[in-house]
Design a protein around this motif. Sequence first.
Motif, short mmCIF file in Angstrom:
data_model
loop_
_atom_site.label_atom_id
_atom_site.label_comp_id
_atom_site.label_asym_id
_atom_site.label_seq_id
_atom_site.Cartn_x
_atom_site.Cartn_y
_atom_site.Cartn_z
N CYS A 4 44.72 97.53 44.19
CA CYS A 4 45.53 97.29 45.38
C CYS A 4 45.19 95.88 45.89
O CYS A 4 44.02 95.54 46.04
CB CYS A 4 45.21 98.33 46.45
N CYS A 7 43.48 96.65 49.76
CA CYS A 7 42.18 97.30 49.96
C CYS A 7 41.34 97.30 48.67
O CYS A 7 40.20 97.75 48.69
CB CYS A 7 42.36 98.73 50.48
N CYS A 20 49.98 101.57 47.15
CA CYS A 20 48.65 102.15 47.31
C CYS A 20 48.69 103.39 48.21
O CYS A 20 49.13 103.30 49.36
CB CYS A 20 47.71 101.11 47.91
N CYS A 23 46.50 102.68 51.52
CA CYS A 23 46.84 101.71 52.58
C CYS A 23 48.28 101.20 52.52
O CYS A 23 48.69 100.44 53.39
CB CYS A 23 45.87 100.53 52.54
N GLY A 25 49.41 99.22 50.28
CA GLY A 25 49.42 97.88 49.67
C GLY A 25 50.09 97.84 48.31
O GLY A 25 50.41 98.87 47.71
ZN ZN Z 1 45.23 99.80 49.24
#
Ligand code: ZN
Length: 354
Positions: A4, A7, A20, A23, A25
């Motif tokens: 990611c 994170c 992700c 998060c 992402g």
């Molecule tokens: Zn992430």
Amino acid sequence: MILCTNCHRPYPETGIPYKCPACGGLFDYDSFPISLDASPSDRHISPLTLGEGNTPLVWSDFTPIPGQRSSVKIAFKCEYQNPTGSFKDRGSATLVEFLRSRGVTEAIEDSSGNAGASFAAYAARAGIKATVYVPESASGPKRRQIEAYGAEIIAVTGPRSNAADAVRRAADKGAVYASHAYLPFNLPGYATIASEIVEQLGGAPGSFICPAGQGGLLLGAARGFAALHAAGVIPHTPKLFGVQALACAPLWALAKYGPAGLGFAAEGPTLAEGVRVRLPLRGDAIVRAVEASGGAFAAVAEEDILPGRDALARQGFYVEATSAIVWNALAQLANQLVEPVVVVLTGSGLKSNQ
Ligand SMILES: [Zn+2]
């Protein structure tokens, strides 16, 4: 490996999350898995293939401003000769192979046309049931091509981003979203264009030019050239140039005006429907790669697109309007080009409505 970008968690061992799960992402490679061997027998890094890649490199003369500057030798990389008529096949081969490796039997995708047709073809080849969300404005021939491969089409009214919103809603309900924009798995496929070009030229190009919407081809090529440079195969990497339609030119605006440029980057109607992407997900990485290469972005006005298409056709290259924006860009960028210049012709004119 794939992490990611926000994170830094690794891509999960199971499932196909398009972003992700922790998060939200974007996933990307932290080191790039490119095959440096461009010999024909080992050109495909994916066992799933329809014969993509190994496209011709055809030389031509280009006179940027008639009478004012001597002509530039251009090598056109004829990506429209790929199995479904566009460069997208390189990325679909690696993306769909990854889906197959995870046991996926059904997947959804959104596309303005070429990516959807390419995804549908490779999904058919892999025995995966495909559903493709397209803007209602997407051209008839591409829609028919998608359906011919056995994929289901869902037409979404409004601009390109509406189709993306609709497909994300389906993904949030549990469908496998085989996004060519969110997922990074097509990038190693696109990177193969770099080793092919180096092999065909017998060295590194001075300049590499292609249309850019999401910018996957440009980013994949940049990483391919970087990997070849790191391995000592080529002494330098090319200047990278991305071409957009002025009606929807966020990468050009970001490079020219900084983040404030995105504030006025519109998603205006354009003949170049294949690069009509208002918020390219990997925009930052693409702008960094282009700037680090010493290259630039060009934005092409609507009235200059079809003359470019016709000029290319007069040389025997029959490409769609999205591909043809490179012609006007050559004139804009003439003073920045380093030879040899490689220009990618991304999609066939045979399935165009224009
Ligand atoms: Zn992430």
